[in-house]
Every structure is written in C-alpha cells, then in structure tokens.
Design a protein around this motif. Structure first.
Motif, short mmCIF file in Angstrom:
data_model
loop_
_atom_site.label_atom_id
_atom_site.label_comp_id
_atom_site.label_asym_id
_atom_site.label_seq_id
_atom_site.Cartn_x
_atom_site.Cartn_y
_atom_site.Cartn_z
N GLU A 51 46.94 83.33 67.47
CA GLU A 51 46.96 83.17 66.06
C GLU A 51 46.59 84.69 65.31
N TRP A 91 43.07 75.28 63.92
CA TRP A 91 41.99 75.42 65.07
C TRP A 91 40.66 75.79 64.73
N ASN A 102 52.63 75.34 75.63
CA ASN A 102 52.63 74.37 74.41
C ASN A 102 52.64 74.97 73.14
N GLU A 128 46.33 73.31 74.53
CA GLU A 128 47.21 73.41 73.30
C GLU A 128 47.48 75.00 73.07
N HIS A 158 46.04 79.74 73.38
CA HIS A 158 45.95 79.96 71.93
C HIS A 158 46.21 81.47 71.54
N THR A 176 53.56 75.56 69.34
CA THR A 176 54.05 74.71 68.14
C THR A 176 55.56 75.06 67.80
N ASP A 177 56.28 74.07 67.01
CA ASP A 177 57.52 74.38 66.80
C ASP A 177 57.61 75.52 66.17
N ASP A 178 56.94 75.71 65.06
CA ASP A 178 56.78 77.06 64.36
C ASP A 178 56.79 78.11 65.18
N ARG A 207 48.86 78.46 59.50
CA ARG A 207 49.80 77.31 59.96
C ARG A 207 49.04 76.21 60.99
N VAL A 208 47.95 76.69 61.45
CA VAL A 208 47.19 75.68 62.33
C VAL A 208 45.66 75.51 61.85
#
Length: 200
Positions: A111, A62, A152, A199, A109, A154-156, A59-60
């Motif tokens: 993930e 990075w 911050n 981020e 971050h 992400t929208d998801d 989804r990212v």
C-alpha cells in the motif's frame, strides 16, 4: 524455540537487514534524495493510523497492526516487511512471505500513502526492487531462487500492475496472483501450492 529454529531466524534476520541497507543505498543513488527503508515498527504504525486510516483517498481499509502483521509474524521468520519514508513522511508499506517449499516469495499486502508524497507512483517499483533483492539473497541458502508474485490483488491494483508491465497472472481455485518474476527454470505459469488464503 529450538536451536535450529533460532539459527534460521537469525539467518533470515541478517538477510532482511542486508537487503534494507543495500536497497536504501541504491535508492539514494537512483533518486538523489534519501528514502528511509525500514521495518514496520510502532512509530511507522502510529503514522499509518494518523495519516492513512480514514483518509478519503485511501483505496483499502486494511488494519496493518491488528490484521496484517499479526498474520505475517505468525507464519514464521522467513517473511519480510518494508516501510518507505521520506523526511519522516510514511510513503509505503508492504509485506511478503516465503512459501512452505520456498518456491515463491508472495507479496500479500502492498500500500502507498493515500495523500500527496514524494514517492507517488514509485512505491510499487521500489517495493518490487526490494523483494527481488530479498528473493536473490535468500536463494544463497538454497540452489533455487524463489519466484516473486503478488497475491490476490484488488481490481484497482491489478490495473496499476498491468500498467507497470506486470501482465503475467495465474488463477487457481484458492488464489489469484500476478507473477512479477517467474521461478528459476519456469515460465510464467506456476503450480498450485496449497497455501492459506491471503489478502492483497
């Protein structure tokens, strides 16, 4: 590096080691299979590059080695990083930093592995558990325990955080944050600290 800086670095290194070890024990008791809780070293980064980068379900986009960790380590010795693996498969990565005035532990971050793995849907709560433990551990050095926030998203990611019950958020000119654990003595609103953009 002066003596004071060395002492601080050693103290936080001990805090990180303690939290990873205790978290691993708690997860074994809770999930009944071994979850390796570690740092983000060369072996972990090789697995991320091999299995995550370019994956169609990622989804990212990075770059953990050349973007995220470079900034993370540059901020000093107080931050923490986690990797989660099961039977050699990398399942999750996350990093967090302590704010300048130690008011917040900010997850910059987080993930989960994009493919199928045994911690699907569990990476977020496990990471939050680890960061809460670290926040409590470092508060042994001070009277105040830092709050925990995700910077911050992400929208998801915001949708998933709300589904997990993390509904308190704060928006400032410089950042958006989902508040997981308020600062000691505060409710969900938090002050606008002057920190660099990050981020998440």
């Amino acid at each position: 590096m002066n003596e004071e800086h060395r002492e601080v670095a050693a103290r936080y290194k001990a805090h990180r080691k303690f939290v990873r070890e205790v978290l691993e024990e708690q997860l074994l008791s809770e999930y009944r299979f071994r979850i390796d809780v570690g740092t983000i070293g060369d072996d972990v980064l090789r697995k991320a590059r091999r299995d995550w980068y370019g994956h169609e379900k990622r989804r990212v986009n990075w770059d953990w080695e050349n973007e995220i960790l470079v900034k993370h380590y540059r901020r000093g010795p107080r931050g923490i990083e986690f990797s989660l693996s099961v039977e050699g498969q990398l399942c999750g990565l996350a990093v967090a930093r302590v704010s300048r005035h130690k008011h917040w532990l900010s997850v910059t971050h987080l993930e989960g592995a994009p493919g199928t793995h045994r911690l699907k849907g569990k990476v977020l709560p496990i990471m939050v558990q680890g960061f809460q433990m670290y926040s409590a551990q470092i508060s042994r050095d001070d009277e105040e325990q830092p709050g925990l926030r995700l910077l911050n998203p992400t929208d998801d990611a915001m949708v998933r955080y709300r589904q997990a019950g993390y509904n308190a958020s704060a928006l400032t000119k410089r950042l958006c944050a989902v508040v997981i654990q308020p600062r000691t003595g505060e409710n969900h609103e938090h002050r606008n600290e002057k920190e660099p953009e990050s981020e998440a």
